[in-house]
Design a protein around this motif. Structure first.
Motif, PDB file in Angstrom:
ATOM      1  N   ALA A 145      -1.074   2.552   9.932  1.00 38.33           N
ATOM      2  CA  ALA A 145      -2.356   2.469  10.663  1.00 38.33           C
ATOM      3  C   ALA A 145      -3.110   1.219  10.230  1.00 38.33           C
ATOM      4  O   ALA A 145      -3.568   0.422  11.047  1.00 38.33           O
ATOM      5  N   ILE A 146      -3.157   1.022   8.886  1.00 38.29           N
ATOM      6  CA  ILE A 146      -3.920  -0.137   8.395  1.00 38.29           C
ATOM      7  C   ILE A 146      -3.262  -1.417   8.906  1.00 38.29           C
ATOM      8  O   ILE A 146      -3.922  -2.350   9.397  1.00 38.29           O
ATOM      9  N   ALA A 147      -1.913  -1.429   8.851  1.00 43.91           N
ATOM     10  CA  ALA A 147      -1.224  -2.657   9.318  1.00 43.91           C
ATOM     11  C   ALA A 147      -1.600  -2.902  10.781  1.00 43.91           C
ATOM     12  O   ALA A 147      -2.013  -4.005  11.160  1.00 43.91           O
ATOM     13  N   GLU A 170       4.620  13.719  -2.960  1.00 46.16           N
ATOM     14  CA  GLU A 170       4.583  14.519  -1.718  1.00 46.16           C
ATOM     15  C   GLU A 170       3.745  13.835  -0.647  1.00 46.16           C
ATOM     16  O   GLU A 170       3.618  14.323   0.464  1.00 46.16           O
ATOM     17  N   GLN A 171       3.169  12.658  -0.973  1.00 42.39           N
ATOM     18  CA  GLN A 171       2.281  12.080   0.048  1.00 42.39           C
ATOM     19  C   GLN A 171       3.062  11.141   0.975  1.00 42.39           C
ATOM     20  O   GLN A 171       2.496  10.333   1.667  1.00 42.39           O
ATOM     21  N   GLY A 172       4.368  11.237   0.933  1.00 42.19           N
ATOM     22  CA  GLY A 172       5.193  10.305   1.704  1.00 42.19           C
ATOM     23  C   GLY A 172       4.698  10.072   3.123  1.00 42.19           C
ATOM     24  O   GLY A 172       4.168   9.007   3.426  1.00 42.19           O
ATOM     25  N   THR A 214       2.714   6.104  -2.445  1.00 40.61           N
ATOM     26  CA  THR A 214       3.720   7.178  -2.414  1.00 40.61           C
ATOM     27  C   THR A 214       4.672   7.156  -3.617  1.00 40.61           C
ATOM     28  O   THR A 214       5.406   8.095  -3.810  1.00 40.61           O
ATOM     29  N   LEU A 230      -4.119  -1.893  12.488  1.00 43.29           N
ATOM     30  CA  LEU A 230      -5.533  -2.301  12.642  1.00 43.29           C
ATOM     31  C   LEU A 230      -5.692  -3.781  12.272  1.00 43.29           C
ATOM     32  O   LEU A 230      -6.285  -4.558  13.013  1.00 43.29           O
ATOM     33  N   LEU A 231      -5.087  -4.142  11.118  1.00 47.25           N
ATOM     34  CA  LEU A 231      -5.253  -5.549  10.681  1.00 47.25           C
ATOM     35  C   LEU A 231      -4.672  -6.490  11.734  1.00 47.25           C
ATOM     36  O   LEU A 231      -5.307  -7.446  12.185  1.00 47.25           O
ATOM     37  N   ILE A 232      -3.456  -6.121  12.136  1.00 41.67           N
ATOM     38  CA  ILE A 232      -2.795  -7.024  13.103  1.00 41.67           C
ATOM     39  C   ILE A 232      -3.634  -7.110  14.371  1.00 41.67           C
ATOM     40  O   ILE A 232      -3.919  -8.192  14.894  1.00 41.67           O
ATOM     41  N   LEU A 284       0.855  -1.214   0.000  1.00 41.63           N
ATOM     42  CA  LEU A 284       0.000   0.000   0.000  1.00 41.63           C
ATOM     43  C   LEU A 284       0.881   1.251   0.000  1.00 41.63           C
ATOM     44  O   LEU A 284       0.697   2.177  -0.799  1.00 41.63           O
ATOM     45  N   TYR A 285       1.887   1.217   0.875  1.00 41.66           N
ATOM     46  CA  TYR A 285       2.786   2.384   0.962  1.00 41.66           C
ATOM     47  C   TYR A 285       3.393   2.668  -0.407  1.00 41.66           C
ATOM     48  O   TYR A 285       3.384   3.811  -0.899  1.00 41.66           O
ATOM     49  N   LEU A 299      -5.111   7.647  -1.628  1.00 41.71           N
ATOM     50  CA  LEU A 299      -4.756   7.901  -0.222  1.00 41.71           C
ATOM     51  C   LEU A 299      -6.021   8.188   0.575  1.00 41.71           C
ATOM     52  O   LEU A 299      -6.242   7.646   1.661  1.00 41.71           O
ATOM     53  N   VAL A 314      -0.750   6.144   6.976  1.00 44.38           N
ATOM     54  CA  VAL A 314      -1.977   5.370   6.656  1.00 44.38           C
ATOM     55  C   VAL A 314      -1.622   3.892   6.579  1.00 44.38           C
ATOM     56  O   VAL A 314      -2.304   3.051   7.171  1.00 44.38           O
ATOM     57  N   ALA A 315      -0.489   3.575   5.880  1.00 38.45           N
ATOM     58  CA  ALA A 315      -0.115   2.156   5.740  1.00 38.45           C
ATOM     59  C   ALA A 315       0.100   1.561   7.136  1.00 38.45           C
ATOM     60  O   ALA A 315      -0.447   0.507   7.474  1.00 38.45           O
ATOM     61  N   ILE A 363       2.149  11.023   4.909  1.00 35.76           N
ATOM     62  CA  ILE A 363       0.737  10.617   5.132  1.00 35.76           C
ATOM     63  C   ILE A 363       0.567   9.164   4.714  1.00 35.76           C
ATOM     64  O   ILE A 363       0.010   8.338   5.423  1.00 35.76           O
ATOM     65  N   GLY A 364       1.135   8.840   3.532  1.00 41.88           N
ATOM     66  CA  GLY A 364       0.977   7.467   3.025  1.00 41.88           C
ATOM     67  C   GLY A 364       1.545   6.475   4.029  1.00 41.88           C
ATOM     68  O   GLY A 364       0.917   5.473   4.386  1.00 41.88           O
ATOM     69  N   ALA A 365       2.727   6.831   4.552  1.00 39.79           N
ATOM     70  CA  ALA A 365       3.357   5.903   5.510  1.00 39.79           C
ATOM     71  C   ALA A 365       2.435   5.721   6.705  1.00 39.79           C
ATOM     72  O   ALA A 365       2.108   4.608   7.118  1.00 39.79           O
TER      73      ALA A 365
END
Lengths: 102, 608, 164, 334
Positions: C101-103, C90-92, A24, C105-107, A19-20, B592, C98-99, C94-96
């Motif tokens: 967070a999702i990880a 530029e979404q570095g 990105t 949550l899943l875990i 996803l990352y 995103l 979110v990723a 935030i993307g990280a």
């Protein structure tokens, strides 16, 4: 003893990595790689469930196989698109591709 | 003649049409046609007077239109009040029209002057004979229009144009309040005709404070037209017009219309609870009388002095009506019409001779203009209420009624009489006595001007004796004139003589030089010269307040209305700016957001 | 610590490290090549889970075909020259987040639920079982996938073909 | 012996066998494939061109390859300037490793206690196809890593060639697996008790052979290292030991292909008289001879001819053969 949860955790992490990458990376091909990673994470889940949740039937593995094939198709078409984009726009950086018509 | 009463206003109308249409090509450039028109109307008026004297009444109504289910009946009324007025207007107007032939000699717009005169005569007669509020209001407006046209006859002079406009606007204010009054009455009684309205009031359809309000509003119209206190500023300026106009309109007829209106709608005022409306009328009249008289004392322009005197006498008439002296008021109106017209015409012939209005540049004209002098003297004596002239009878009747009703008003009236005598004496001495101070060489006016003077002089002298038949003839049921009271009469005559003596002392024997007097009474003198600062007050009020309102409205419009519109524009812009971040057109932003949304949803789900 | 656990954690380490290289490396070719160890690691996981056929297919298709395809496209497009350009948009951060967070949550979701164990055991010869069920109960899926393959084959060719 | 039983053994035994196996394969293959193969190649090609092969080193030139290897060993390892060092180095590992991994599933023969095979995977054939496809990645890495236009183009061409020929080889494998009813190489050999599959499936055998030759980039299909055009293809920048490893990988792959052809089509170790291993070796060298024989007879294919031949001839024929065999099996066995 490796339980189902461990596999799921692993797949969650791989999914997050994918996803990352997808979110990105600027390069079209990198995004496709990210997608491949995410699909693989899903496959791990499928096969893990197949072993732990329903070992009798091989449904999980069949599903994984189908996912692999479709991933192949998706990669093929995606890369074809990237190639076409490159040819007419001279760039495969996704954020520079913002025209509706090539 | 009574059934053909509608013919009377028609004659001047025809004259007007003819003069306007053929104007200069008519014999005497339209003057004779106009004179013929008004003379015939005056004759018919006298015949009408005779017939009504013998009890003939008529109410010629005609259904004009059906207003929402209610028929609107309009028409003319012939009763003692309207007959007297018609006769007075007819006679005075004809004399003045004859006089103005001489006065207006050589004026480039000669025929147009007579056209306007005929139009005025038509509207005055129309107004006087009307039997419903609609017609009287229509006449009211037409008369106002003619006064505007005639005041501003020499429109090339800016002062005249300004005066005409000022007169029109100020009277319009009065007309406006009158219209509201009429509407209130119409709303409640459902009809416009006088008889219908009076029956409605008697039946109680409208009563109490609302009736008083309606009465006062209608009286507002009279205040505007008869130049009473709040709306009196236009009359002195109206003297810019030619003198016959001042004589006809601003002395005899139009200004009297206000008094006639109050008289015609008298039941309105009588039925208002506790006679409140009547006391209002009385006090407005009384105050105007004394104030106008005082202002007259300091005036140097002969016509302005007479204008103030007219204003003050109108005050007397309204005071008379206000103190239940219905007949006294009306009688004074008739007599005043004659001698005030004479005074103005006299002044006109003086001005015609010395070509200036300023009394300080006249003097010693008695010898040069004997006829004008003697007729002027007769009228002055009548005005100041010296027996046996007509003014004495009518003014004293008013004072008598005032004494019976309200002592303060009587006192005001008496002081007014003294001041009137004083300024008339001052005027006479300045104009006719002493040596001539002007540049030209005065000479007597031509006979076409002096003949009307003489006739009016005779009328001013004789009319007084017609008081008793007039009382029996013009009466309002239920309102009795008080019995004559000898000592009261004596007092008023003495007061008048005292006035004359004071004037003589200052201006004839120079016991106290007027300059010293002016220095000594510095404060009141300046107050009077500035006409109690009323003009400045109005100017200040309307300019400042008006300016403020304009400013406020401008600001409101700019900041609130435009502000709102701009705010909406700004808001959408700002909203668009916010949304811009959502619509970037780049897939990774959307992706995103999708996953961000997912995380948020799950978190919310966990938290709750 | 059984052999299986060691194998699992070893393979997991391989996968995660190569995954990080794929995701993080500034050099696009490095991340493409790093895909291979990641896929081989996952093949190992499949073998641990007793899915040999899927493992074989995984190597054959993923490691063999898709990675080659990716490398091909990288070299044909400016991948080669594009190394110097900024690889990350530029979404570095935030993307990280979110990723991560999702990880997390899943875990969290995964670890907190108790997973039941299914009855029965894996068939000895899974490829046979898979073949039978593919042509048996899952025939529709099998045919469907073949059609998708055909369509994407043609589509890819047409899209990527250089217009005459 | 599926993976299930293997897992039952304690893990440390498992690890030992794995290490032992790799050492065995590496050394065995190194000796048989690299050393002997190269020598054999040069001897046979010399004989074909009616000239003597290498003679000087050792008796009849047998030690020639050892001499070459020693020569290469002491050569300097050159890395081209601003080439992608990591990929350049790792490519050297991937190609030989992938080639050597094929030997895990090849049954060399059978002995009293079971077939002589490193690990009889029940997906043997699939494993073989998978590992052979890994080579392609190595080649691409080599081509890219050496930062040389010719190497890159050579790498791309060889990759596309190998990918194209993987499919017909796969089809051939599937046909054989279908006939044998199992993916495991040992089962396939046992299934050839009656007729060899070469006899039953001559078409599949031919397709497999051509695909194998192409897969190994041998002469008719060796456009990649064609001296006249691309110097040495994807390993033109490699020197010294790295070059030797590439050679090892190439010849190892060739021998593996030959061995797989033997197992699939020539009945593996089955033979009437001679011990199974000997049969296997004999058949193996027969095929190697054929490969070399082919090298010096056919002219080099152009890249588009090569690809067209794969896509427009081999694949359709392979599919047709597959369908016919499937139909044949359905009809006969039912």
């Amino acid at each position: 003893m490796v339980t189902l949860a461990d596999y799921l955790v692993l797949s969650a992490v791989v999914f997050a990595l994918g996803l990352y990458a997808v979110v990105t990376r600027r390069n079209g091909v990198a995004i496709l790689m990210g997608i491949e990673l995410m699909l693989n994470a899903a496959n791990i889940n499928l096969v893990a469930f197949n072993k732990y949740a329903a070992p009798g039937a091989v449904q999980g593995q069949i599903f994984a196989l189908i996912v692999i094939t479709l991933a192949a198709c998706e990669a093929a078409v995606g890369l074809a698109l990237v190639l076409a984009a490159y040819r007419s726009l001279e760039t495969i950086h996704v954020d520079e591709i913002n025209v509706m018509r090539w | 003649m009574t059934p053909y009463a509608w013919l009377i206003p028609l004659l001047p109308l025809l004259a007007f049409a003819l003069v306007i249409w053929r104007g200069d090509r008519l014999p005497g450039r339209g003057a004779y046609v106009s004179i013929a028109g008004i003379a015939l109307a005056g004759l018919c008026g006298l015949v009408l007077l005779g017939e009504t004297a013998f009890g003939r009444r008529a109410d010629l109504t005609y259904q004009w239109v059906v207003l929402g289910g209610r028929p609107l009946t309009v028409g003319f009324i012939v009763d003692p009040l309207s007959a007297v007025m018609t006769a007075m207007v007819g006679v005075v107007a004809s004399l003045i029209t004859i006089y103005s032939v001489g006065y207006m000699e050589g004026d480039p717009r000669f025929s147009r002057f007579f056209a306007y005169l005929s139009l005025f005569q038509f509207s005055m007669l129309f107004l006087v004979l009307a039997d419903n509020f609609l017609f009287i209001y229509a006449g009211w407006e037409l008369v106002g229009l003619c006064s505007y046209l005639l005041i501003g006859f020499w429109f090339e002079r800016p002062a005249a144009a300004r005066a005409a406009l000022k007169a029109f606007v100020t009277t319009r204010v009065g007309d406006f309040s009158m219209m509201i009054g009429i509407l209130i009455l119409f709303l409640h009684t459902g009809t416009l005709s006088f008889s219908g309205v009076f029956h409605g009031i008697a039946a109680g359809r409208i009563g109490g404070p609302l009736l008083t309000l309606a009465a006062i509003l209608v009286f507002g119209g009279a205040v505007g037209k008869s130049a009473q206190i709040p709306l009196h500023v236009w009359l002195p300026d109206a003297m810019e017009g030619p003198t016959p106009v001042s004589a006809l309109i601003h002395a005899a007829t139009m200004v009297a219309a206000g008094v006639y209106l109050v008289a015609r709608t008298y039941p309105l005022f009588v039925q208002s609870p506790g006679h409140e409306a009547l006391t209002v009328v009385a006090y407005v009249g009384g105050i105007t009388a004394i104030v106008a008289a005082t202002m007259g004392v300091v005036e140097d322009d002969i016509k302005r002095v007479l204008a103030y005197s007219t204003m003050s006498q109108l005050g007397y008439m309204l005071m008379g009506l206000g103190v239940l002296g219905y007949t006294a008021g009306m009688f004074h109106l008739i007599t005043h019409a004659f001698f005030k017209a004479l005074l103005f015409l006299g002044a006109g012939s003086v001005i015609h001779a010395v070509a200036t209005n300023n009394m300080k540049e006249m003097g010693g004209l008695a010898r040069a203009m004997p006829v004008t002098f003697w007729t002027f003297l007769v009228a002055t004596l009548a005005l100041t209420g010296i027996p046996p002239f007509s003014g004495f009878f009518s003014k004293d009747a008013i004072l008598l009624a005032a004494y019976a009703q309200d002592r303060t008003l009587w006192l005001l009236g008496t002081i007014g009489a003294f001041v009137t005598a004083f300024y008339m004496g001052r005027l006479t001495w300045y104009t006719f006595a002493g040596s001539y101070r002007g540049g030209g060489h005065p000479h007597e006016s031509p006979t076409v001007m002096t003949v009307p003077l003489v006739i009016l002089g005779v009328a001013a002298a004789v009319l007084g004796f017609l008081e008793s038949p007039f009382e029996r003839y013009v009466r309002f049921p239920g309102v009795e004139a008080p019995a004559p009271n000898a000592p009261l009469l004596a007092v008023s005559v003495l007061v008048a003589l005292a006035g004359w003596a004071a004037a003589a002392a200052i201006y004839h024997w120079r016991l106290i030089p007027s300059a010293a007097l002016r220095r000594y009474l510095r404060a009141p003198y300046t107050l009077l010269v500035h006409k109690y600062y009323v003009d400045d007050l109005y100017g200040w009020v309307f300019l400042k307040v008006g300016g403020l309102v304009v400013l406020l409205a401008g600001a409101f419009d700019r900041y609130v209305v435009d502000g709102l519109v701009n705010a909406v524009g700004w808001l959408t812009g700002r909203l668009g700016w916010v949304l811009r971040f959502l619509q970037t057109g780049r897939e990774e932003n959307y992706l995103l957001l999708i996953f961000l949304g997912l995380v948020v949803i799950v978190l919310v789900r966990l938290v709750r | 610590m059984t052999g299986e656990a060691i194998a699992f954690y070893g393979l997991a380490a391989v996968i995660l490290v190569s995954g990080l290289v794929v995701v993080g490396s500034p050099n696009i070719v490095h991340s493409a090549v790093a895909l291979v160890p990641a896929f081989l690691g996952i093949t190992g996981i499949y073998i641990l889970l007793g899915a040999e056929f899927v493992a074989g297919i995984q190597v054959l298709i993923y490691a063999g075909a898709i990675t080659v395809l990716v490398l091909f496209v990288i070299m044909l497009t400016e991948g080669g020259t594009g190394l110097r350009q900024q690889q990350r948009n530029e979404q570095g951060p935030i993307g990280a987040s979110v990723a991560v967070a999702i990880a997390v949550l899943l875990i969290a979701g995964v670890t907190h639920t108790t997973w039941g164990r299914g009855a029965g055991t894996l068939p000895a010869y899974t490829p046979g079982a898979i073949g039978r069920s593919f042509l048996g109960t899952n025939l529709l899926a099998f045919e469907g996938t073949s059609i998708v393959l055909l369509v994407s084959l043609i589509g890819a060719i047409i899209i990527a073909r250089k217009e005459e | 012996m599926g993976l299930a039983e293997a897992a039952a053994l304690p893990w440390y035994v498992e690890v030992e066998r794995a290490i032992g196996g790799t050492v065995l394969i590496f050394s065995g293959v190194a000796v048989v494939a690299a050393m002997f193969g190269v020598l054999l190649e040069r001897k046979i090609s010399g004989w074909m061109q009616s000239r003597l092969g290498p003679k000087h080193v050792g008796p009849q030139g047998l030690l020639q390859t050892i001499a070459d290897t020693i020569k290469l060993l002491q050569k300097e390892n050159i890395v081209p300037r601003n080439a992608d060092a990591t990929i350049f180095a790792s490519a050297v590992l991937v190609v030989p490793l992938a080639a050597l991994l094929d030997y895990v599933v090849i049954p060399f023969g059978t002995t009293r206690w079971g077939p002589l095979i490193f690990r009889d995977l029940n997906i043997g054939v699939l494993y073989f196809a998978a590992t052979s496809s890994l080579v392609v990645v190595g080649i691409l890495m080599a081509g890219w890593g050496s930062n040389n236009k010719y190497a890159l183009i050579g790498g791309l061409r060889s990759a596309s060639q190998m990918v194209s020929y993987e499919i017909p080889m796969g089809l051939a494998l599937i046909t054989v697996a279908m006939l044998a009813g199992s993916l495991s190489t040992v089962q396939i050999v046992n299934a050839q008790a009656g007729w060899w599959y070469a006899v039953e499936q001559p078409l599949a055998f031919l397709i497999f052979l051509t695909a194998a030759v192409a897969e190994v980039n041998r002469v008719p299909f060796d456009l990649v290292e064609a001296e006249s055009e691309l110097v040495a293809g994807y390993f033109s920048e490699y020197t010294g030991m790295r070059f030797a490893l590439f050679q090892l990988g190439e010849y190892g792959e060739m021998f593996a292909m030959a061995a797989m052809a033997v197992t699939l089509f020539l009945g593996g170790w089955r033979g009437p008289v001679l011990p199974p291993v000997l049969w296997f070796v004999l058949k193996l060298y027969a095929l190697i001879f054929v490969f070399m024989w082919v090298r010096w007879t056919y002219p080099r294919f152009r890249i588009d001819q090569l690809l067209n031949f794969a896509w427009k001839v081999l694949i359709p024929v392979g599919l047709l053969n597959l369908v016919v065999t499937a139909f044949f099996i359905m009809v006969v066995h039912r």
